[in-house]
Design a protein around this motif. Structure first.
Motif, PDB file in Angstrom:
ATOM      1  N   LEU A  10       0.647  -1.177  -0.062  1.00  0.00           N
ATOM      2  CA  LEU A  10       0.140   0.415  -0.125  1.00  0.00           C
ATOM      3  C   LEU A  10       0.320   1.266  -0.126  1.00  0.00           C
ATOM      4  O   LEU A  10       1.465   1.483   0.781  1.00  0.00           O
ATOM      5  CB  LEU A  10      -0.946   0.217   1.535  1.00  0.00           C
ATOM      6  N   ASN A  11       0.581   2.053  -1.277  1.00  0.00           N
ATOM      7  CA  ASN A  11       1.766   3.005  -0.705  1.00  0.00           C
ATOM      8  C   ASN A  11       1.183   4.352  -0.252  1.00  0.00           C
ATOM      9  O   ASN A  11       0.800   3.889   0.843  1.00  0.00           O
ATOM     10  CB  ASN A  11       1.146   3.961  -2.158  1.00  0.00           C
ATOM     11  N   LEU A  16      -1.011   6.891   4.578  1.00  0.00           N
ATOM     12  CA  LEU A  16      -1.330   8.153   5.066  1.00  0.00           C
ATOM     13  C   LEU A  16      -2.557   9.324   5.690  1.00  0.00           C
ATOM     14  O   LEU A  16      -3.359   9.430   6.697  1.00  0.00           O
ATOM     15  CB  LEU A  16      -0.218   9.080   4.660  1.00  0.00           C
ATOM     16  N   GLY A  17      -3.698   8.786   4.396  1.00  0.00           N
ATOM     17  CA  GLY A  17      -4.611   9.048   3.872  1.00  0.00           C
ATOM     18  C   GLY A  17      -5.606   8.184   5.676  1.00  0.00           C
ATOM     19  O   GLY A  17      -6.139   8.732   5.846  1.00  0.00           O
ATOM     20  N   ALA A  23      -6.831   8.268  12.527  1.00  0.00           N
ATOM     21  CA  ALA A  23      -5.618   8.207  13.722  1.00  0.00           C
ATOM     22  C   ALA A  23      -6.102   9.440  14.360  1.00  0.00           C
ATOM     23  O   ALA A  23      -6.194   9.728  15.514  1.00  0.00           O
ATOM     24  CB  ALA A  23      -4.327   7.915  13.739  1.00  0.00           C
ATOM     25  N   LEU A  24      -6.194  10.348  13.620  1.00  0.00           N
ATOM     26  CA  LEU A  24      -6.058  12.004  13.627  1.00  0.00           C
ATOM     27  C   LEU A  24      -7.854  12.231  15.269  1.00  0.00           C
ATOM     28  O   LEU A  24      -7.201  13.055  16.317  1.00  0.00           O
ATOM     29  CB  LEU A  24      -6.701  13.038  12.205  1.00  0.00           C
ATOM     30  N   PRO A  25      -8.873  11.792  14.374  1.00  0.00           N
ATOM     31  CA  PRO A  25      -9.787  12.225  15.506  1.00  0.00           C
ATOM     32  C   PRO A  25      -9.558  11.360  16.835  1.00  0.00           C
ATOM     33  O   PRO A  25     -10.380  12.027  17.571  1.00  0.00           O
ATOM     34  CB  PRO A  25     -11.236  11.110  14.938  1.00  0.00           C
ATOM     35  N   ILE A  26      -8.631  10.045  16.663  1.00  0.00           N
ATOM     36  CA  ILE A  26      -8.824   9.575  17.710  1.00  0.00           C
ATOM     37  C   ILE A  26      -8.102  10.736  18.532  1.00  0.00           C
ATOM     38  O   ILE A  26      -8.135  10.768  19.855  1.00  0.00           O
ATOM     39  CB  ILE A  26      -7.796   8.259  18.268  1.00  0.00           C
ATOM     40  N   LYS A 324       4.542   0.507   7.791  1.00  0.00           N
ATOM     41  CA  LYS A 324       5.373   1.816   7.214  1.00  0.00           C
ATOM     42  C   LYS A 324       4.691   2.359   8.620  1.00  0.00           C
ATOM     43  O   LYS A 324       4.806   3.661   8.951  1.00  0.00           O
ATOM     44  CB  LYS A 324       4.707   1.773   6.104  1.00  0.00           C
ATOM     45  N   MET A 325       3.532   1.826   9.208  1.00  0.00           N
ATOM     46  CA  MET A 325       2.696   2.580  10.711  1.00  0.00           C
ATOM     47  C   MET A 325       3.424   2.680  11.812  1.00  0.00           C
ATOM     48  O   MET A 325       4.169   3.915  12.426  1.00  0.00           O
ATOM     49  CB  MET A 325       1.472   2.055  10.714  1.00  0.00           C
ATOM     50  N   VAL A 326       5.011   2.187  12.079  1.00  0.00           N
ATOM     51  CA  VAL A 326       5.128   1.610  13.399  1.00  0.00           C
ATOM     52  C   VAL A 326       6.532   2.872  12.812  1.00  0.00           C
ATOM     53  O   VAL A 326       6.546   3.988  13.482  1.00  0.00           O
ATOM     54  CB  VAL A 326       5.405   0.331  13.545  1.00  0.00           C
ATOM     55  N   LYS A 327       6.647   2.937  11.970  1.00  0.00           N
ATOM     56  CA  LYS A 327       8.078   4.028  11.224  1.00  0.00           C
ATOM     57  C   LYS A 327       6.946   5.443  10.824  1.00  0.00           C
ATOM     58  O   LYS A 327       7.665   5.988  11.906  1.00  0.00           O
ATOM     59  CB  LYS A 327       8.113   3.605   9.584  1.00  0.00           C
TER      60      LYS A 327
END
Length: 459
Positions: A10-11, A16-17, A23-26, A324-327
């Protein structure tokens, strides 16, 4: 070959989107929740170090309860996120209903203890009679929030796990505004109300939590949210699904509860050094949590997004997403750590500290900021990667072992036996995060956590 590779990747822009959406609302909700505590401490702290210390030790029982609740709800979220991957709303409701049943039972026990035995609870965390006397009313009045959070949290987790994070965020914004206004009214005696001091802070928080609960219920049932259903749909869960949820949630509940008790004992150790030290650690924890809890939202995003892919049976894609999310989370942890250090002195200046207390607090915040990246890294694995695949037992053993075998002994030995300055005692306790990180990293790369937990569950 190309087709298979595309399915398993997944690019960065797409990921990120997705992370931003979830994640942003959380993160904002966590920031608001931490801000609520910050405002409480700031307003009460203007009354003096004893009052700030009283709120600091009083909230430890609420913190332990919150971690217990968060742990069980987190174990339930594993199932909800994977059920959402296959759009099984029937079992999402059953999981939510079972979580609600357990949460309310726990909340009732804490409510009774808080109403009946506040002095005994406070003696666990402080030896100073004046602090205990100031905190008794806070615990008694605040105990009503145990019941409200038992309703709010399971629905909040269900909304987040079904990628509807904005709805609980709205409730939190209203709760923060309510709490801030009522703090001003009840703590300082405005608009004709008596000045209640510490007890006023507890009353404001209880009313704000009530509003938050009612808004969540309104959003789900009155506005006919997709997780809404009839009463029997929530509480018609089978013994099979209840057993599977408990099997997964018991380690997460034990994990978060023992971690919560352990970190509360850090406060108990540090607060016994002196009144100034107790006030300093309380203010620093409040400021640090504003950044840390927002950063921890990456772990929640991993649980939701990677868990959804595991539920769909896309194991390789789930693993690649998690890397990718951990990075990304590590970068966020570093940035937030810098934020803690840079914002430290201006925020601490808002509190009514003695010169000694202010010096301690600034040094503690520098330590918190410098180690933020490591704290966030560990949290991403405990609440994110391992939890989304149901690898909750390993996470529990790792976290509770490091806290109780390294952190808690280190806190008491350095504070009370060697009598280190409080900031050096705080630094010594951070050793447990380093050891924890080694074990979690090894487990992550073993890929043993990549599991589908909803197979063989009947509708």
């Amino acid at each position: 070959m190309i087709k298979t590779e595309c399915l398993n990747t997944l690019n960065n822009r797409e990921l990120l989107g997705m992370m931003t959406k979830v994640a942003l609302p959380i993160a904002l909700q966590s920031l608001i929740g931490s801000s609520l505590s910050f405002i409480d401490n700031l307003m009460v702290g203007s009354l003096g170090e004893v009052e700030l210390n009283a709120v600091g030790v009083s909230v430890q029982i609420f913190f332990i309860y919150w971690m217990l609740l968060y742990g069980f709800a987190g174990g339930s979220a594993t199932f909800i996120s994977q059920f959402f991957g296959v759009r099984d709303f029937k079992n999402i409701r059953k999981t939510t209903g079972f979580a609600l049943t357990v949460a309310f039972g726990i909340g009732l026990l804490f409510f009774i203890a808080g109403i009946a035995f506040p002095e005994y609870i406070l003696r666990i965390f402080t030896k100073y009679p004046e602090v205990i006397e100031a905190g008794v009313g806070y615990v008694r009045i605040g105990s009503f929030t145990f019941l409200m959070l038992a309703v709010t949290q399971p629905f909040t987790v269900a909304l987040r796990a079904t990628q509807q994070s904005v709805l609980p965020l709205i409730a939190s914004v209203i709760a923060l505004a309510t709490n801030t206004f009522l703090n001003w009214v009840f703590i300082f005696g405005k608009l004709g109300m008596p000045a209640l001091g510490v007890e006023g802070a507890a009353l404001a928080t209880a009313i704000a939590r009530l509003f938050e609960m009612l808004i969540i219920l309104f959003e789900v049932f009155v506005l006919k949210n997709k997780i809404a259903g009839r009463f029997r749909e929530f509480f018609g869960y089978s013994r099979e699904i209840a057993f599977k949820i408990v099997k997964n949630a018991l380690p997460t509940t034990t994990n978060e509860t023992l971690w919560g008790i352990g970190t509360s004992l850090y406060i108990a150790a540090f607060s016994r050094i002196g009144i100034a030290e107790g006030a300093a650690i309380q203010a620093c924890n409040t400021i640090n949590n504003m950044f840390a809890m927002a950063a921890f939202s990456i772990g929640d995003a991993i649980l939701i997004l990677v868990g959804q892919k595991l539920g769909e049976g896309k194991t390789e894609l789930a693993y690649n997403m998690s890397k990718k999310m951990v990075k990304m989370g590590l970068v966020i942890g570093i940035l937030f750590g810098v934020g803690v250090i840079m914002a430290g002195e201006p925020l601490l200046s808002l509190f009514k500290f003695s010169e000694e207390g202010a010096d301690y607090a600034l040094k503690i915040l520098i330590i918190y900021g410098a180690t933020m990246w490591l704290t966030v890294y560990n949290a991403m694995h405990v609440t994110g990667t391992l939890r989304c695949g149901g690898d909750t037992k390993f996470a529990m053993i790792t976290e509770t072992s490091t806290v109780w075998l390294i952190g808690v002994p280190m806190a008491f030995i350095t504070s009370l036996y060697f009598q280190f300055p409080i900031y050096l005692a705080v630094l010594a306790v951070k050793m447990e995060e380093a050891v924890k990180g080694i074990f979690l990293t090894k487990r992550y790369f073993s890929r043993k956590w990549l599991k589908n937990v909803i197979n063989e569950i009947d509708d």
